[in-house]
Design a protein around this motif. Structure first.
Motif, short mmCIF file in Angstrom:
data_model
loop_
_atom_site.label_atom_id
_atom_site.label_comp_id
_atom_site.label_asym_id
_atom_site.label_seq_id
_atom_site.Cartn_x
_atom_site.Cartn_y
_atom_site.Cartn_z
N GLN A 594 0.64 -1.40 0.20
CA GLN A 594 -0.25 -0.15 -0.19
C GLN A 594 0.70 1.28 0.54
O GLN A 594 1.87 0.85 0.42
N TYR A 596 0.17 5.42 1.27
CA TYR A 596 -0.76 6.23 1.31
C TYR A 596 -0.32 7.88 1.32
O TYR A 596 0.61 8.53 0.89
N GLN A 630 -5.02 4.08 1.07
CA GLN A 630 -4.31 3.49 0.98
C GLN A 630 -4.36 2.95 -0.29
O GLN A 630 -4.62 1.26 -0.26
N ARG A 632 -3.42 0.54 -3.23
CA ARG A 632 -2.65 -1.59 -3.12
C ARG A 632 -1.93 -1.21 -4.71
O ARG A 632 -2.71 -0.72 -5.51
#
Length: 840
Positions: A594, A596, A630, A632
């Protein structure tokens, strides 16, 4: 915590036949991390005895002073005659008791002792130093034993504890009680069901309230404070060998008797102590938080600026100790005894306290001072052992240095220090473990821990002992019952998943992507999700690049990486550089993880809900709103040889096309087709970068980039030249992918048509391929670019692209006319959209 087994046996009766390794296995089974069992002195053998120096002859004519000694070793040499030994040490005299290794002995390192002629004299053994016997750290020379220690000829193995087994226990933060012989002995007694003799079971035999005046700020700083004093202490009194040996086995260096006694009692009871020269204390002692601007020179000769969060010990001159961490230099006990006539006049003041754990932990980290005392205070010490520990220390000073214990002592204690009772169901431990422990078993095990248990129907009212501050709720008590009953006795029953539940589509996608990349030769890595400004600068990102909008951590693990990552690439680059630096030049790595991204309109700091209840729906919504986005992603990096050379042929280095192919592997695993077009985006080389897109209705959605890294990026991260990489968003691919369908398999033959098209050099090959697909119609099975040519034959500014077209029908064999028509239609659309010209 290093635990000598011989010392441990003074407090617990271990069953006969229990070895140190058996004890270690039992403690490990109960949850203590015994890392090693050290067999100290295993390399020693042969006759090592006590001897008395009868005479010393100084030999001259050599580069260094040499002595020829006559040593009485009793009957240990078989004759009773004095032993002749040549020695170069100078710290012993006639009449001293020493340790002698006789011929036949073997010292650590395989050093065998034999009779030999040296410096013109026969030497029948060796007078030993502490380092030669690995007794303790000592650079003064020969071990000189106190008078009356033993008769000449006595076996030194037992007298000095030359052989012992030592358990090295890695004590976790929740088990501070195990940082003492007392705590480990209590564990052993409970495990083997034998008697435990508490070394802290001591009568103070004095009057509290008649000691040195003390003023404590409050229980939030120190809940209990004890002072005991002795007078007539001889600063020159030596530490006895047995105490120096035990301290050495626990890993503590002998300094001087007063300090050694405080360390010995700390290792024995777990209570840190401090010793002052009483004559250097000016006025009453205070225990308070430091004031801004206060300074203290500690025992390590460093002048430290104190923080208002530091607990300090003061007198009329100001701070004299950083409480629980390190003492001040001004009140140190002088080890220089001075003239013999002045000996026996020193006064020593012993401190034992229960300081606030969190203050000590923060102070230790703030000043970079991790001491044996701070390690114990920050894990929690017994809140009721202070009087016993201080009494034990002053009695040892009286016994070993001829001091006189002052009858009165200081004892400041605040209410509320005793642990609060915990109500637990009699069957709670069994419910947690899934094992039906009886009520009697639960009660017995909790009492072995030291708890007071009152039975009230189906409930138990349990008061934890003062030495177990980690026991605060029913699950803590359940753990005590379970670990004493044996974790190994809990049956292993694998959980059974409810029917109809399995992996989510996202989980299946991530596993499929990982398997596909691994199968293609990539190795998965997991990087820390932190980055720093240096990483963003190394990527050559523009100042307005959205990847520079990073979230900053309030308490980063590393000051150089205070940001949450917005791209996976820096972590992969660092892993690649580390592998190359370790001698692995050909590397292909990938990571699924992930990133951010700040959420638009989110609060800068997440709210902190209370811990005494569950969060309300409004608090949960506020927490969710404060969290970053978040998404991926999957990224890969390649360097060095992608195909190795050998007997099968020449290899080749990884190029930008391999990074694009890695992205295509991800696309195939996800069941989507990635479209490739030239692009410019940091950190890729402007002329060797491709944007990766997927069809989203009638539009194309960019999902990532791939290509060769910019040379400045390669230099910034220390990567090999021509390193290539790709990064794409898995969540973006998952959003547009459709449900997988089984492929149609035709039994009819395939027809292959090759076409070579000449286009302007600026036309992307992907556009030509897309045009061919659109014109060929439903009969087209696949298109593959297999050749790119530029040269005089094609003309300046032109490129020849050769494609292989595969045609097949599901219900018939295609006729030549159908194949030709489909091919011509494909070429026509390519010519219309891209200006392509069919080459003959």
């Amino acid at each position: 915590m290093r635990v000598p087994v011989s010392w441990l046996r003074e407090y617990v009766d271990l069953p006969g036949g229990v070895s140190a390794r058996d004890l270690a296995a039992a403690l490990i089974g109960a949850g203590l991390e015994v890392e090693t069992v050290d067999e100290v002195g295993a390399g020693l053998s042969g006759p090592i005895v006590v001897g008395r120096v009868l005479g010393i002859e100084e030999l001259t004519g050599f580069k260094k002073p040499i002595r020829h000694c006559s040593v009485d070793v009793g009957a240990a040499n078989g004759t009773g005659e004095p032993q002749s030994i040549v020695c170069g040490a100078r710290n012993f005299a006639e009449g001293d008791l020493v340790v002698v290794s006789l011929p036949g002995a073997v010292l650590p390192g395989g050093f065998e002792i034999s009779a030999r002629t040296t410096y013109g004299r026969l030497s029948e053994g060796m007078i030993c130093s502490a380092s030669e016997l690995e007794l303790w750290e000592d650079h003064e020379g020969i071990v000189v034993l106190p008078e009356g220690f033993a008769e000449p000829g006595a076996d030194a193995f037992a007298l000095l504890g030359l052989r012992d087994d030592v358990l090295d226990i890695a004590v976790t933060p929740d088990r501070g009680y195990a940082l003492s012989m007392r705590g480990v002995a209590r564990e052993a007694a409970a495990l083997y069901g034998t008697a435990f003799r508490d070394p802290a079971d001591i009568d103070a035999d004095g009057a509290p309230g008649e000691g040195h005046a003390v003023e404590v700020q409050g229980p939030e700083v120190c809940s209990r404070y004890v002072l005991r004093a002795v007078s007539g202490f001889d600063p020159a009194a030596p530490t006895p060998p047995w105490m120096k040996r035990r301290l050495a086995l626990t890993g503590v260096r002998s300094i001087a008797l007063a300090v050694d006694v405080t360390n010995y009692v700390m290792m024995e009871t777990g209570q840190p102590l401090h010793a002052w020269d009483h004559a250097k204390i000016r006025g009453p002692i205070g225990v308070r938080l430091a004031r801004t601007g206060e300074r203290l020179e500690t025992l390590d000769h460093v002048k430290r600026t104190l923080d208002p969060d530091d607990i300090v010990i003061t007198d009329d001159s100001g701070p004299i100790n950083i409480a629980g961490v390190m003492g001040g230099l001004a009140t140190e006990i002088d080890t220089d005894a001075g003239p013999e006539a002045e000996r026996g006049s020193a006064q020593v003041l012993i401190e034992a306290a229960h300081f606030a754990e969190t203050h000590i932990a923060r102070t230790s980290r703030r000043h970079g001072l991790s001491s044996e005392s701070s390690r114990r205070f920050e894990r929690g010490v017994d809140s009721a052992v202070q009087v016993a520990a201080a009494t034990r220390a002053v009695r040892l000073l009286a016994e070993l240095a001829g001091a006189v214990v002052e009858p009165g002592y200081t004892h400041v204690a605040f209410d509320g220090a005793a642990p609060a009772p915990i109500v637990i169901g009699a069957g709670h431990a069994g419910a947690v473990a899934g094992v039906p422990y009886s009520r009697d078993t639960t009660v017995a095990r909790l009492r072995q821990v030291g708890c007071t248990v009152e039975e009230e129907g189906d409930l138990l009212r349990v008061t934890p002992p003062t030495w177990r501050p980690d026991l605060t709720d029913p699950n803590d008590l359940a753990e005590e019952v379970i670990r004493y009953e044996g974790y190994e006795n809990i049956p292993a029953i694998p959980p059974r998943a409810p029917a109809g539940r399995g992996l989510t589509p996202g989980q299946r996608l991530r596993r499929s992507v990982g398997r596909s990349l691994a199968g293609a030769g990539f190795t998965e890595v997991l990087s820390y999700p932190f980055s720093g400004q240096r990483d963003l600068d190394g990527l050559q990102l523009a100042e307005d690049d959205d990847r520079r909008a990073s979230l900053r951590l309030a308490n980063p693990l590393n000051d150089d990486e205070p940001l949450l990552r917005t791209t996976l690439l820096p972590g992969l680059f660092k892993a690649l550089a580390r592998n190359v630096g370790r001698g692995f030049p050909d590397v292909a790595l990938y990571e699924v993880g992930q990133v951010y991204l700040p959420r638009a309109g989110a609060a800068g700091t997440a709210p902190m809900p209370p811990v005494d209840r569950g969060p309300t729906p409004e608090e949960l919504a506020a927490l969710e709103a404060a969290l970053p986005e978040q998404p991926r992603r999957v990224a890969a990096v390649l360097a060095g040889a992608w195909e190795h050379s050998g007997w099968w042929g020449e290899g080749r280095a990884a190029i930008w096309a391999d990074a694009i192919e890695a992205a295509r592997i991800v696309g195939r695993a996800a069941g989507v087709e990635l479209r490739v077009a030239a692009a410019q985006r940091a950190p890729w080389h402007p002329g060797r970068c491709a944007v990766l897109s997927v069809a989203d209705g009638d539009a194309e959605r960019p999902v990532g980039y791939a290509g060769e890294l910019h040379p400045r990026v390669v230099q910034a991260f220390g990567l090999p030249a021509r390193t290539v990489a790709m990064e794409i968003g898995l969540d973006l691919i998952e959003a547009v992918r459709t449900a997988p369908s089984a492929p149609e398999i035709s039994t009819y033959p395939v027809a292959v048509q090759d076409v070579a098209l000449a286009v302007d050099s600026g036309v992307p090959a992907g556009d030509v391929e897309e045009a061919l697909r659109a014109g060929a119609g439903e009969l087209l099975e696949s298109v593959r670019l297999f050749d790119v040519y530029t040269g005089e034959q094609i003309g300046e500014g032109r490129t020849s692209l050769a494609f292989s077209l595969r045609f097949r029908a599901a219900d018939r064999t295609l006729k030549a006319e159908e194949i030709t028509a489909a091919r011509d239609a494909a070429v026509a659309v390519a010519a219309e959209r891209t200006g392509a010209v069919l080459r003959g």
